[in-house]
Design a protein around this motif. Structure first.
Motif, PDB file in Angstrom:
ATOM      1  N   VAL A  78      26.478  -4.596  -1.075  1.00 29.21           N
ATOM      2  CA  VAL A  78      25.544  -3.706  -0.388  1.00 29.21           C
ATOM      3  C   VAL A  78      24.123  -4.017  -0.875  1.00 29.21           C
ATOM      4  CG1 VAL A  78      24.861  -1.284  -0.048  1.00 29.21           C
ATOM      5  CG2 VAL A  78      27.289  -1.896  -0.213  1.00 29.21           C
ATOM      6  N   GLY A  79      23.163  -3.993   0.054  1.00 27.20           N
ATOM      7  CA  GLY A  79      21.762  -4.169  -0.327  1.00 27.20           C
ATOM      8  C   GLY A  79      21.124  -2.812  -0.565  1.00 27.20           C
ATOM      9  N   TYR A  80      20.373  -2.696  -1.657  1.00 30.02           N
ATOM     10  CA  TYR A  80      19.678  -1.437  -1.978  1.00 30.02           C
ATOM     11  C   TYR A  80      18.198  -1.693  -2.157  1.00 30.02           C
ATOM     12  CZ  TYR A  80      24.308   0.507  -3.074  1.00 30.02           C
ATOM     13  OH  TYR A  80      25.612   0.933  -3.005  1.00 30.02           O
ATOM     14  N   VAL A  81      17.386  -0.713  -1.780  1.00 38.01           N
ATOM     15  CA  VAL A  81      15.961  -0.784  -2.113  1.00 38.01           C
ATOM     16  C   VAL A  81      15.502   0.589  -2.594  1.00 38.01           C
ATOM     17  CG1 VAL A  81      15.281  -0.501   0.331  1.00 38.01           C
ATOM     18  CG2 VAL A  81      13.619  -1.370  -1.319  1.00 38.01           C
ATOM     19  N   LEU A  82      14.939   0.586  -3.804  1.00 37.68           N
ATOM     20  CA  LEU A  82      14.368   1.804  -4.376  1.00 37.68           C
ATOM     21  C   LEU A  82      12.850   1.702  -4.232  1.00 37.68           C
ATOM     22  CD1 LEU A  82      14.388   4.404  -6.129  1.00 37.68           C
ATOM     23  CD2 LEU A  82      14.421   2.920  -8.150  1.00 37.68           C
ATOM     24  N   ALA A  83      12.264   2.630  -3.466  1.00 38.10           N
ATOM     25  CA  ALA A  83      10.812   2.615  -3.238  1.00 38.10           C
ATOM     26  C   ALA A  83      10.185   3.762  -4.017  1.00 38.10           C
ATOM     27  CB  ALA A  83      10.518   2.757  -1.745  1.00 38.10           C
ATOM     28  N   LEU A  84       9.203   3.438  -4.849  1.00 34.53           N
ATOM     29  CA  LEU A  84       8.464   4.473  -5.583  1.00 34.53           C
ATOM     30  C   LEU A  84       7.133   4.705  -4.891  1.00 34.53           C
ATOM     31  CD1 LEU A  84       8.585   4.016  -9.450  1.00 34.53           C
ATOM     32  CD2 LEU A  84       9.855   5.602  -7.989  1.00 34.53           C
ATOM     33  N   ILE A  85       6.807   5.962  -4.695  1.00 31.94           N
ATOM     34  CA  ILE A  85       5.548   6.305  -4.022  1.00 31.94           C
ATOM     35  C   ILE A  85       4.710   7.103  -5.015  1.00 31.94           C
ATOM     36  CG2 ILE A  85       4.553   7.518  -2.048  1.00 31.94           C
ATOM     37  CD1 ILE A  85       7.842   7.081  -1.152  1.00 31.94           C
ATOM     38  N   GLU A 108       0.823  -1.207   0.000  1.00 30.44           N
ATOM     39  CA  GLU A 108       0.000   0.000   0.000  1.00 30.44           C
ATOM     40  C   GLU A 108       0.859   1.260   0.000  1.00 30.44           C
ATOM     41  OE1 GLU A 108      -3.549  -1.131   2.900  1.00 30.44           O
ATOM     42  OE2 GLU A 108      -1.687  -2.231   3.073  1.00 30.44           O
ATOM     43  N   SER A 109       2.031   1.198   0.644  1.00 27.84           N
ATOM     44  CA  SER A 109       2.818   2.420   0.770  1.00 27.84           C
ATOM     45  C   SER A 109       3.787   2.649  -0.391  1.00 27.84           C
ATOM     46  CB  SER A 109       3.558   2.448   2.109  1.00 27.84           C
ATOM     47  OG  SER A 109       4.260   1.260   2.317  1.00 27.84           O
ATOM     48  N   SER A 110       4.248   1.588  -1.065  1.00 28.01           N
ATOM     49  CA  SER A 110       5.225   1.825  -2.135  1.00 28.01           C
ATOM     50  C   SER A 110       5.396   0.622  -3.049  1.00 28.01           C
ATOM     51  CB  SER A 110       6.586   2.199  -1.529  1.00 28.01           C
ATOM     52  OG  SER A 110       7.047   1.186  -0.653  1.00 28.01           O
ATOM     53  N   THR A 111       6.008   0.879  -4.196  1.00 27.82           N
ATOM     54  CA  THR A 111       6.476  -0.181  -5.096  1.00 27.82           C
ATOM     55  C   THR A 111       7.985  -0.236  -4.929  1.00 27.82           C
ATOM     56  OG1 THR A 111       4.695   0.160  -6.675  1.00 27.82           O
ATOM     57  CG2 THR A 111       6.692  -0.862  -7.529  1.00 27.82           C
ATOM     58  N   ASP A 112       8.515  -1.383  -4.538  1.00 21.58           N
ATOM     59  CA  ASP A 112       9.926  -1.486  -4.165  1.00 21.58           C
ATOM     60  C   ASP A 112      10.709  -2.362  -5.137  1.00 21.58           C
ATOM     61  OD1 ASP A 112       9.079  -0.102  -1.945  1.00 21.58           O
ATOM     62  OD2 ASP A 112       9.307  -1.777  -0.544  1.00 21.58           O
ATOM     63  N   LEU A 113      11.873  -1.875  -5.536  1.00 23.46           N
ATOM     64  CA  LEU A 113      12.798  -2.701  -6.305  1.00 23.46           C
ATOM     65  C   LEU A 113      14.027  -2.928  -5.433  1.00 23.46           C
ATOM     66  CD1 LEU A 113      13.696  -2.414 -10.055  1.00 23.46           C
ATOM     67  CD2 LEU A 113      15.500  -2.733  -8.349  1.00 23.46           C
ATOM     68  N   SER A 114      14.330  -4.187  -5.156  1.00 23.45           N
ATOM     69  CA  SER A 114      15.457  -4.530  -4.281  1.00 23.45           C
ATOM     70  C   SER A 114      16.524  -5.248  -5.082  1.00 23.45           C
ATOM     71  CB  SER A 114      14.993  -5.455  -3.143  1.00 23.45           C
ATOM     72  OG  SER A 114      13.917  -4.895  -2.444  1.00 23.45           O
ATOM     73  N   ASP A 157      -1.665   4.077 -11.677  1.00 21.74           N
ATOM     74  CA  ASP A 157      -0.534   4.704 -12.351  1.00 21.74           C
ATOM     75  C   ASP A 157       0.430   3.600 -12.775  1.00 21.74           C
ATOM     76  OD1 ASP A 157       1.778   6.055 -13.080  1.00 21.74           O
ATOM     77  OD2 ASP A 157       1.483   7.638 -11.585  1.00 21.74           O
ATOM     78  N   ALA A 158       0.604   3.449 -14.086  1.00 20.06           N
ATOM     79  CA  ALA A 158       1.452   2.371 -14.603  1.00 20.06           C
ATOM     80  C   ALA A 158       2.878   2.468 -14.072  1.00 20.06           C
ATOM     81  CB  ALA A 158       1.454   2.404 -16.129  1.00 20.06           C
ATOM     82  N   ARG A 159       3.303   3.675 -13.701  1.00 14.18           N
ATOM     83  CA  ARG A 159       4.682   3.832 -13.217  1.00 14.18           C
ATOM     84  C   ARG A 159       4.902   3.079 -11.921  1.00 14.18           C
ATOM     85  NH1 ARG A 159       4.764  10.296 -13.666  1.00 14.18           N
ATOM     86  NH2 ARG A 159       2.780   9.883 -12.611  1.00 14.18           N
ATOM     87  N   CYS A 160       3.841   2.880 -11.121  1.00 19.05           N
ATOM     88  CA  CYS A 160       3.944   2.068  -9.905  1.00 19.05           C
ATOM     89  C   CYS A 160       3.340   0.676 -10.089  1.00 19.05           C
ATOM     90  CB  CYS A 160       3.250   2.763  -8.725  1.00 19.05           C
ATOM     91  SG  CYS A 160       4.326   3.916  -7.854  1.00 19.05           S
ATOM     92  N   ALA A 161       2.286   0.597 -10.898  1.00 18.80           N
ATOM     93  CA  ALA A 161       1.556  -0.663 -11.031  1.00 18.80           C
ATOM     94  C   ALA A 161       2.291  -1.656 -11.932  1.00 18.80           C
ATOM     95  CB  ALA A 161       0.155  -0.406 -11.565  1.00 18.80           C
ATOM     96  N   GLU A 162       3.147  -1.131 -12.827  1.00 17.31           N
ATOM     97  CA  GLU A 162       3.897  -2.022 -13.713  1.00 17.31           C
ATOM     98  C   GLU A 162       5.392  -1.864 -13.480  1.00 17.31           C
ATOM     99  OE1 GLU A 162       2.294  -1.224 -17.621  1.00 17.31           O
ATOM    100  OE2 GLU A 162       0.279  -1.564 -16.810  1.00 17.31           O
ATOM    101  N   ASP A 163       6.174  -2.754 -14.071  1.00 19.67           N
ATOM    102  CA  ASP A 163       7.599  -2.825 -13.735  1.00 19.67           C
ATOM    103  C   ASP A 163       8.490  -1.853 -14.509  1.00 19.67           C
ATOM    104  OD1 ASP A 163       6.800  -4.828 -12.101  1.00 19.67           O
ATOM    105  OD2 ASP A 163       7.764  -6.459 -13.209  1.00 19.67           O
TER     106      ASP A 163
END
Ligand code: ZN
Lengths: 255, 300
Positions: A214-221, A202-208, A228-234
């Motif tokens: 190093v571990g990274y996580v990019l969260a899109l809000i 519910e809060s974000s779309t995350d790419l890990s 919004d396809a920018r969050c709903a799709e890859d």
């Protein structure tokens, strides 16, 4: 004889209806079902000699950052960029999209981020290499971790975090193993050469992904994550994570 | 005469048997009908059919709620109690309410944290219990302030069913845990820092903390107009972050109704033994929170 037949029939009907009744009692009213489930499963914590709750990680590791790999990736990206530039016509070069990979940049050129925050970090500080991000990014650095927050586009914000510390889990839950298999099944991030997974909540779309130990996580809000396809799709988040700026290329700070 | 009486008796017996047959037949039909109606009712809702506990053996429903032992200080129960004397209890990780999603059984206690709220707390569903949109699925119709929402045992809500399928929660979607404070009073109960950390994001209806070794915590639904922290602040374990409320906004500022609770999320960078590439994702903090609350009740 007639009575015996009637009695037998009544008995048969009584038996079949009581069977139906027994089936009925298995379909409990929802509240009773929920209460029984809760009552049967609940556990308490003894005051004396309590057993441990759950299982701690097997160990915590803080591996060395592979700065050579980071520099090699920056160099490879630059070589690809130059090769691409020499291959395109002047008109195409105007709209040429940024080469996938990791480009070296300096924190001093960022408008809202303090260079001291980046200098405090001993792991590669990566952010999406995109104009709106560079203009709006704020960075909060701590020696072995950082988080950058920024606007990406109208209706989309981001938060990108890195961490060197990792917990080593002996026996991961089955669902987590499925996530690891999903990561292995995808092609790596273009230009960054890192396996990744995308999760949505519910809060974000995350790419890990992980790179250089190093571990990274990019969260899109997104304003409207469902539609919004920018969050709903890859595609959008993959593109964003495939073109990164490395803000502390030297890597000496804190080492 | 005797034959006649016998015949009469036979007639009476026959009539009684007939009445019994009719009664039995009606009885059978009645329950047959109920069965069909129940089955149809369950199937019509768009809920997953792999709820935990569906196949548990049927038994007499136990409607005895564990009462708060008033005499706790004298009687010293064998189990850990809270400040009201109520015995703390919890369901195993992954045991969500029937009809409420697949859950994510994970027995890892990720870190030794401070429980993220001051005072008593109740982990349970905000959506599938009293006051929730799907409360009726479990016969829990009523308001969020219903006393049963403020009782132990706790129940896991990680990967509780939401509108979307998620990679982490196939058939689920709720990648955090919902914590009710001691009662349903709005803006009265504090959320506190689970660890020494830095405030790295404050937006819409959430605050994000990051420890100096990378772990992330999201605190959602605080009263965003009266936070105790600002972006970039360093906080110490136990420092107040804000008061637990029901702030829930779309980015355009439109308010979404929710209950008064803290939605708590945790990101951890982890690796399986023998693997080289860590994953930095949300994890289920249920047992991390059980351990933290247990320590809190023991004053450790
Ligand atoms: Zn929640």
């Amino acid at each position: 004889m007639k009575h015996a037949t009637i009695a037998l029939t009544a008995f048969a009907i009584a038996v079949s209806s009581s069977t139906l009744f027994a089936q009925r009692s298995e379909i409990e009213p929802p509240l009773e079902r929920a209460q029984r489930f809760i009552e049967e499963r609940k556990q308490t914590r003894p005051r004396l000699a309590p057993p441990p709750v759950g299982r701690p990680p097997a160990r915590t590791e803080t591996p060395d950052v592979d700065w050579n790999a980071a520099r090699a990736l920056v160099a490879a990206t630059e070589r690809r960029r130059l090769a691409n530039l020499s291959n395109v016509t002047a008109t195409r070069a105007v709209v040429f999209e940024r080469t996938a990979g990791v480009r070296a940049a300096t924190a001093e050129n960022l408008k809202q981020a303090r260079a001291a925050e980046v200098a405090a970090v001993a792991i590669p500080v990566l952010i999406p290499d995109q104009e709106r991000v560079r203009d709006t990014v704020q960075i909060f650095g701590q020696a072995d971790a950082y988080t950058a927050i920024a606007e990406v586009a109208d209706g989309v914000d981001m938060r990108m975090s890195g961490s060197r510390k990792r917990l080593v889990l002996e026996r991961p839950p089955a669902r987590r193993e499925a996530l690891q298999k999903m990561r292995a099944a995808r092609p790596p991030l273009p230009g960054v050469d890192a396996a990744y997974v995308i999760t949505r909540s519910e809060s974000s779309t995350d790419l890990s992904f992980s790179r250089f130990n190093v571990g990274y996580v990019l969260a899109l809000i997104c304003d409207d994550p469902e539609n919004d396809a920018r969050c709903a799709e890859d595609d959008f988040i993959v593109a964003l994570a495939s073109s990164l700026a490395l803000l502390n290329d030297r890597g000496e700070a804190g080492q | 005469m005797t034959d006649h009486r016998r015949a009469q008796r036979g007639n009476v017996a026959g009539k009684m048997l007939l009445a019994l047959i009719i009664l039995a037949a009606f009885w059978g039909l009645f329950y047959w009908d109920l069965n069909i109606r129940d089955a149809g009712g369950d199937a019509s809702d768009a809920v997953t059919d792999e709820e935990p506990g569906e196949d548990a053996p049927a038994d007499d429903p136990d409607d005895d709620e564990p009462e708060t032992p008033d005499e706790a200080p004298d009687d010293a129960p064998a189990d850990v109690t809270d400040e009201t004397g109520a015995v703390f209890s919890y369901l195993p990780v992954g045991d969500l309410l029937p009809e409420s999603g697949p859950g994510f059984a994970d027995d890892t206690v990720y870190r030794d944290i401070l429980f993220p709220t001051a005072g008593r707390a109740y982990l349970n569903s905000q959506v599938y219990r009293y006051g929730g949109y799907y409360g009726a699925l479990n016969g829990m119709e009523g308001g969020q302030c219903e006393a049963q929402n403020y009782e132990y045992p706790w129940q896991d809500t990680f990967c509780e069913k939401r509108s979307r399928d998620q990679d982490l929660c196939p058939g689920g979607g709720h990648e955090g845990l919902d914590i009710r404070p001691a009662d349903c009073t709005k803006n009265a109960h504090l959320a506190v820092a689970a660890e020494d950390a830095r405030v790295v994001d404050v937006r819409r209806h959430w605050v994000t903390l990051q420890t100096n070794d990378g772990t992330l915590y999201n605190y959602l639904h605080l009263n965003m107009g009266a936070l105790n922290v600002s972006l970039g602040d360093y906080v110490s374990k136990g420092d107040p972050i804000g008061v637990i409320s029901n702030d829930f906004y779309k980015s355009d500022g439109t308010s979404v109704p929710t209950t008064i609770h803290l939605h708590f999320e945790m990101y951890e960078n982890y690796v399986t033994d023998g693997d080289d590439e860590p994953l930095f994702t949300k994890v289920n903090p249920y047992l991390t929170l059980v351990a933290a609350y247990d320590r809190k009740l023991r004053d450790e």
